[in-house]
Design an enzyme around this catalytic site. Structure first.
Site, mmCIF file in Angstrom:
data_model
loop_
_atom_site.group_PDB
_atom_site.id
_atom_site.type_symbol
_atom_site.label_atom_id
_atom_site.label_comp_id
_atom_site.label_asym_id
_atom_site.label_seq_id
_atom_site.Cartn_x
_atom_site.Cartn_y
_atom_site.Cartn_z
ATOM 1 C CB SER A 141 -13.722 -14.476 -44.238
ATOM 2 O OG SER A 141 -12.647 -14.087 -43.410
ATOM 3 C CG LEU A 142 -11.669 -16.812 -40.673
ATOM 4 C CD1 LEU A 142 -10.393 -16.837 -39.847
ATOM 5 C CD2 LEU A 142 -11.670 -17.942 -41.692
ATOM 6 N N GLY A 143 -15.996 -15.941 -39.066
ATOM 7 C CA GLY A 143 -17.030 -15.970 -38.033
ATOM 8 C C GLY A 143 -17.890 -14.731 -38.098
ATOM 9 C CG ASP B 229 -7.597 -8.561 -39.019
ATOM 10 O OD1 ASP B 229 -7.415 -8.050 -40.137
ATOM 11 O OD2 ASP B 229 -8.543 -9.332 -38.774
#
Length: 270
Positions: free
Chosen positions: A39-41, A192
């Protein structure tokens, strides 16, 4: 780790903007197809000028603006929900949102992530059964992170793990023990652990190695939190509900004025 990918042109533009030169000057070969997309990279395989294979994690362009808008929207929702007495008495939603926001913004700092990876390397330097990728600081910025290529068998690819002769039960046990070490001994843990961040590398002294990637989200525990977690573990093992409630209080998990009698009933049933 399977979010629709950004175009290679937009990803390369981020790399070139951060290094102030064409991508080919930093990475003579850069695979336009992402190895993983989150989602971020997203992550691409590449090679350094020395010829060494690496993986390059590149932040999605414009993600800071998207994140800011999303968090403002969540703030509005939290404000609405905070007007509901039944919710307000049971959960501090503003504290949840503050922690969530802090964690997300921290994930956008790849320099900090590189430092986290180096700390994990030191933590497990004497454990031949765990591998942490080496960080190439010369090819790392706040939005671009270059790591040793350690993408092996995804931890949920059971068929490939078994085909490599690695017992799945051993993988589960090593993963569990590794987290116990992080939480109860070090007070610093990889926060995570989804399947896209865990791999099994066949071979080596131990017959195989457990591999961690993505250190943007980490947890830190102070002495009081570690003591509370130890008490919680003992209480669960002993089925001691009163000790469990005391552990919750040590951890700061119970709001002032919480109905301890109701909570005790729920824990006894559990």
């Amino acid at each position: 780790d399977e979010v629709p990918a950004e175009s290679s042109e937009r990803i390369l533009a981020v790399v070139e903007a951060d290094f102030g030169e064409r991508t080919v000057a930093r990475f003579p070969w850069f695979d336009p197809e992402p190895l993983a997309s989150a989602s971020l990279g997203q992550v691409h395989r590449a090679r350094l000028p020395s010829g060494e294979p690496v993986v390059v994690k590149v932040q999605r362009p414009g993600i800071e603006q998207i994140l800011a808008v999303d968090l403002r929207a969540l703030g509005r929702v939290v404000a609405w929900l905070g007007r509901v007495e039944g919710i307000r008495r049971r959960a501090d939603l503003r504290a949840f949102l503050a922690e969530f926001s802090k964690t997300l913004w921290a994930e956008l700092d790849y320099l900090a992530e590189g430092q986290n990876a180096r700390r994990f390397t030191r933590m497990f330097s004497k454990n031949p059964g765990v591998r942490i990728p080496r960080v190439h600081l010369s090819h790392t910025t706040r939005r671009v992170l270059t790591l040793e290529d350690v993408y092996f068998i995804k931890i949920t690819d059971y068929a490939a793990i078994e085909a490599a002769g690695v017992p799945r039960a051993e993988v589960a046990q090593r993963l569990f023990k590794t987290y116990l070490t992080q939480i109860f001994r070090r007070g610093f843990f990889h926060a995570d652990p989804h399947p896209g961040n865990l791999f099994v590398e066949p071979g080596g002294e131990q017959g195989w190695r457990l591999v961690f990637v993505d250190f943007g989200m980490v947890g830190r525990l102070n002495a009081q939190a570690m003591q509370g977690l130890r008490e919680l573990a003992v209480a669960v093992g002993a089925r001691d509900v009163d000790r469990l409630l005391r552990a919750y209080q040590t951890l700061g998990m119970i709001l002032p004025g919480a109905e301890l009698g109701r909570l005790r009933q729920a824990e006894e049933a559990l």
